[in-house]
Design an enzyme around this catalytic site. Sequence first.
Site, short mmCIF file in Angstrom:
data_model
loop_
_atom_site.label_atom_id
_atom_site.label_comp_id
_atom_site.label_asym_id
_atom_site.label_seq_id
_atom_site.Cartn_x
_atom_site.Cartn_y
_atom_site.Cartn_z
N HIS A 184 0.69 -1.24 0.12
CA HIS A 184 0.06 -0.01 -0.02
C HIS A 184 0.78 1.15 0.16
O HIS A 184 0.68 2.37 -0.76
CB HIS A 184 -0.81 -0.08 1.26
N ARG A 293 -7.42 -4.27 -17.11
CA ARG A 293 -7.45 -5.45 -16.35
C ARG A 293 -9.27 -5.59 -15.87
O ARG A 293 -9.67 -4.89 -14.96
CB ARG A 293 -6.91 -5.24 -14.85
N ARG A 329 -7.73 -7.10 -21.48
CA ARG A 329 -7.54 -8.51 -21.07
C ARG A 329 -8.77 -9.09 -20.49
O ARG A 329 -9.50 -8.68 -19.89
CB ARG A 329 -6.23 -8.23 -20.12
N GLU A 418 3.94 -14.13 -19.36
CA GLU A 418 4.29 -13.83 -17.91
C GLU A 418 4.22 -15.41 -17.28
O GLU A 418 4.45 -15.25 -15.82
CB GLU A 418 2.95 -13.15 -17.24
N ASN A 441 5.29 -8.46 -13.84
CA ASN A 441 5.15 -8.48 -12.39
C ASN A 441 4.91 -10.05 -12.27
O ASN A 441 5.68 -10.58 -11.26
CB ASN A 441 3.70 -8.02 -12.01
N ASP A 442 4.24 -10.80 -12.91
CA ASP A 442 3.90 -12.31 -12.90
C ASP A 442 5.44 -12.96 -13.33
O ASP A 442 5.86 -14.07 -12.82
CB ASP A 442 2.90 -12.76 -13.40
N ARG A 452 5.19 -12.29 -5.37
CA ARG A 452 5.31 -10.86 -5.73
C ARG A 452 4.65 -10.11 -4.59
O ARG A 452 5.19 -9.07 -4.36
CB ARG A 452 4.48 -10.57 -6.97
N CYS A 489 3.53 -4.53 -20.28
CA CYS A 489 2.55 -3.79 -19.28
C CYS A 489 2.77 -4.21 -17.96
O CYS A 489 1.90 -3.66 -16.98
CB CYS A 489 1.15 -4.40 -19.73
#
Length: 564
Positions: A184, A293, A329, A418, A441-442, A452, A489
């Site tokens: 956060h 997303r 997506r 990913e 990220n993945d 992650r 992305c």
Amino acid sequence: MIALNGVAASSGAALGQFFLLTTEIPATSPAPSSLTPDEEKRSLTAAIEYVGADLSERAERSTGELRDILLAVSEIATDPALIEEAHTFIDQGHTASFSISQATNIFKELLESSGGYLAERVSDVANICDRILCRIAGVEYPEIPHFQQPTILIARDLSPADTTDLQSEQILAIVTEGGGPTSHTAIIARSRSIPAVVACPGIVEYAKSHYGQLLAVEATTGEVIFDPPTEIQSRIIAKIERIRKRKEQLVTRTPFGYQTVDGRTIPIYANIGRVADTKVAIEAGADGVGLLRTELLYLDRATAPSLDEQIEIYTQLFQPFASQKVVIRTLDAGADKPMAFINFDDEPNPALGVRGYRTIHEHEDLMRVQLQAIATAIKNTGTDVWVMAPMITLPEEAQNFVDLARSFGIKTVGVMIEVPAAIFHADEITKICDFVSIGTNDLGQYLHAADRESAPLAGFNDPWQPALLRAVHLVAQAGLRNNCPVGVCGEAASDAALAAVLVGLGVSSLSCSVSTLRDVAAGVTALSFSDLQLAAVAALGAPTSQTAKNLAREHLLALEELGL
Ligand code: PEP
Ligand code: MG
């Protein structure tokens, strides 16, 4: 001088006095209560109602991602299961305070064992309990003060509720001992352009013993320096000034996208998840949307959205980009984003489970309805919409998805890369698809077998990790060979220096968070394509993420000038 190192969570720099947020929460004791269970239950109910109402009020006065997070947190606070658990301890003769702490611990363990996004909720639940304990004891919860002068805020970690009334203009920087690049604190800091360093071991203890000293924060590198010598102070002051100047200037953009100084066009798109994001993306100068997303639209839903409902919302999302491009997506349900209407068996390891495209085996109907809705919204708006599926592992999955989407009349179909296996199938996949988009990220978490969301493993998920850069290179080169555009992305594209390296590796477009888009655009347009290629070659050969960053930055000196 004492120098510490944490994980860079945004960009920028700060120099100034610091404030250490200490959270002294009333202690609880297992000693039997002197009150009756009914009295203890009344006291607990009153405290929970107060905290629940306070959290929803905070949600009401917040916007964007913070609002969504706070709404979810206020629901946890008043969850009947939590209250029921606490009541069982009260019935055994314990105090309301002890009982709610015990109930919270049970909840935390459950969340922790679920992993991913749910494990990240542990700190939220702990914060709710702290607030309830303060209320029961009749003491004020230690909120972040309203500072009279600009101050660097140090804390163990910040909960979403802590940051509701954060006066961004008085916060020079944030440094936390906990958290990670996706915590956060990091999200809030990036969205408000506050320099931030997270996962900085020792910061709280050093802050206690160095009160009153000047602190320097380099949020691009993650350096935090107590009592910095004058040369470091001058360096930071000069950097702050460069950032101020840059923010005053507009970044030039051509109708086709942003251009490097030698004229190479690099479209920079925005990652979005809600209708409200479309306006901010356009204001930030996005060339369109590089990642919509769709699962974020329905995370709180118990039942699947209908065809008409989906047509309506996709139409609203595509319309503002009528003359631009939108990459949408299909639902990435599962792992850290479980969705109630897509049933999963109890998966021991959801991140490696039935997630994203893999849900098609049980829920082909959902995928068909979504593709039908997207196809209709494309007809309604005329927007250039590209459709992709997440979590594709094998070429045959890519082929099936492409065939299915085309059967609905969708013209441009691709997949996300990913999952590590997809890198080694990049040649086949880039022949099958109209485009691919790399989800760093993945890809980072799966390449390094490191969750992650995990703070202790944050280093593995540093997007500068050479293995990740080499993977991006392999895919980008396959795309060039097969004439298939390759975008990125993931969050890697939100770091101006790394975004430049990605383009140097052969990536043809970038899609980043709206809050960092201007920085990324300022970086790309200040550099030449040959700089980007040199930086990419240097980073590819590096043995560690830190050396990759340092070596690449030697070729990206213009970024220094911009304070990036
Ligand atoms: C990614 O994995 O990099 C990505 C962009 O998708 P998400 O973060 O939604 O999993
Ligand atoms: Mg992903």
